[in-house]
Design a protein around this motif. Structure first.
Motif, PDB file in Angstrom:
ATOM      1  N   MET A  74       0.599  -1.281  -0.171  1.00 41.63           N
ATOM      2  CA  MET A  74      -0.019   0.058  -0.265  1.00 41.63           C
ATOM      3  C   MET A  74       0.783   1.467   0.008  1.00 41.63           C
ATOM      4  N   LEU A  78       0.594   4.711  -2.221  1.00 44.01           N
ATOM      5  CA  LEU A  78       0.464   6.220  -1.519  1.00 44.01           C
ATOM      6  C   LEU A  78       1.517   6.973  -1.674  1.00 44.01           C
ATOM      7  N   VAL A  91      -8.037   4.892   0.675  1.00 43.48           N
ATOM      8  CA  VAL A  91      -7.399   3.562   0.728  1.00 43.48           C
ATOM      9  C   VAL A  91      -8.502   2.738   0.869  1.00 43.48           C
TER      10      VAL A  91
END
Length: 100
Positions: A74, A78, A91
Motif C-alpha cells: 500500500m 500512497l 485507501v
C-alpha cells in the motif's frame, strides 16, 4: 474544482480476481474517474492485474516484483499518489464496493 479533483484512490491487489473489477466499477458508478485510481499489484499470478489494465486503461497500475504484504504494498501506491499531487487519499481493500 470538481468533487474528486486532488483525490487518489489506492487499491492493493494480490490474486484478487473479479473482486478488483467490482471494486473499481463501484468507484466509477460513484463518479470517480479512473484516472484517480492507483492500483497496486503485489506480484499476482492469477491474471487480475492484466484484467484491470484491460478494463481500466486510464488507471495508474503499479506492479510490484514480489508480494510486499499489505503495508509495504500500500505504501508504494500512497507514495506514487502523493508524488503525482493527490491531496486526499482513499485507501480501499480490493473487495470493497462503494455506494454511489
Amino acid at each position: 474544482m470538481s468533487g474528486t479533483e486532488g483525490l487518489g484512490v489506492v487499491v492493493l491487489n494480490w490474486n484478487g480476481g473479479e473482486a478488483n473489477q467490482r471494486c473499481l466499477r463501484s468507484l466509477v458508478r460513484a463518479g470517480i474517474e479512473e484516472e484517480r485510481f492507483v492500483f497496486v499489484d503485489n506480484a499476482s499470478e492469477d491474471g487480475s492485474r492484466e484484467a484491470v489494465e484491460r478494463e481500466f486503461p486510464r488507471a495508474l497500475v503499479l506492479r510490484n516484483a514480489a508480494n510486499l504484504g499489505f503495508c509495504a504494498g500500500m505504501n508504494v501506491g500512497l507514495r506514487r499518489a502523493l508524488e503525482r499531487g493527490d491531496r486526499a487519499l482513499l485507501v480501499l481493500n480490493n473487495d470493497v464496493e462503494v455506494e454511489p
